[in-house]
Scaffold this active site. Structure first.
Site: not given
Ligand code: PGA
Length: 251
Positions: A10-12, A96, A98, A168, A214, A235-236
């Protein structure tokens, strides 16, 4: 039933066009010929087409980060399922945390999006998870059950089976703090139990549940070794091809 692992990036809200192309090339070079794991990348809308051109002949599939439930019309800023399909999208992340936290996503809108996605053949990745406060105050199970029931409400078994769930925990997203493999597995077992009650044991046994929060090359192997952890939503660590590859094929 053996469930094939599924790792999605997930490149956000990261990557300009050129950055996305470079990252997509890096991902294809590193993991594009792997077939024993399902792999997807989910760039921002603006980069979907370009990334599709780069990954289309590999085993890496394209995902979007959200979708609107209406088919078309006066919904400024929104993107429909048909639009996503037309640029090569297979998966769509829905609900998600967010989106829930900052953009007013509710269980009801998640459900509408899941139904719209299935109606057009997209494969939803449905995100659920508790905040730290909810976990500490003992509300975790109730919150997750509400989110899962909300997302799957009114779905046929056939459509439910086309969904992936991403567990998550909000406190683990982008914080560097990861759920322990046991915490993740316990939550996944709990989620599978809800699906079993809503549908059947068979459906619950077949549906894939990713862990997100994470996940990195150095903790992926242990998390993914758990019986009920069927993959990861990253994500990251998905923003560097080498890190993403280190999760897809942990050494
Ligand atoms: P993260 O994000 O790996 O940066 O914690 C995961 C996500 O929000 O899908």
């Amino acid at each position: 039933m053996a469930r094939k692992k599924f790792i999605a990036g997930n490149w956000k809200m990261n990557t300009t066009l050129e950055e996305a192309k470079a990252l997509a090339r890096g991902v294809v070079d590193a993991v594009g010929n792997i077939s024993d794991v399902d792999i997807a990348v989910c760039p921002p809308y603006t980069n979907l087409s370009a990334v599709y051109e780069i990954i289309k002949d590999s085993n890496v599939k394209l995902g979007a980060q959200d979708v609107h439930w209406e088919a078309k019309g006066a919904f400024t800023g929104k993107v429909s399922c048909a639009m996503l399909k037309s640029v090569g999208v297979t998966y769509v992340i829905i609900g998600h945390s967010e989106q829930r936290q900052y953009f007013g996503e509710t269980d009801a809108t998640v459900n509408k999006k899941v139904k719209a996605a299935r109606g057009s053949g997209l494969l939803p990745i449905i995100c659920v998870g508790e905040t730290l406060e909810e976990r500490k105050s003992g509300k975790m199970d109730a919150v997750i059950e509400r989110q899962v029931r909300g997302a799957f409400d009114g779905l046929s078994t056939e459509d439910a089976l086309k969904c992936t769930i991403a567990y998550e925990p909000v406190w683990a997203i982008g914080t560097g703090e990861t759920a322990t493999p046991e915490q993740a597995n316990d939550a996944h077992v709990f989620i599978r139990g809800i699906i079993s009650k809503m549908f059947s044991d068979e459906t619950a046994g077949a549906i894939r549940i990713q862990y997100g929060g994470s996940m990195k090359p150095d903790n992926a192997k242990e998390l993914l070794s758990k019986n009920d952890v069927d993959g990861g939503l990253i994500g990251g660590a998905s923003l560097k091809a080498a890190d993403f590859a280190g999760i897809v094929k942990p050494v």
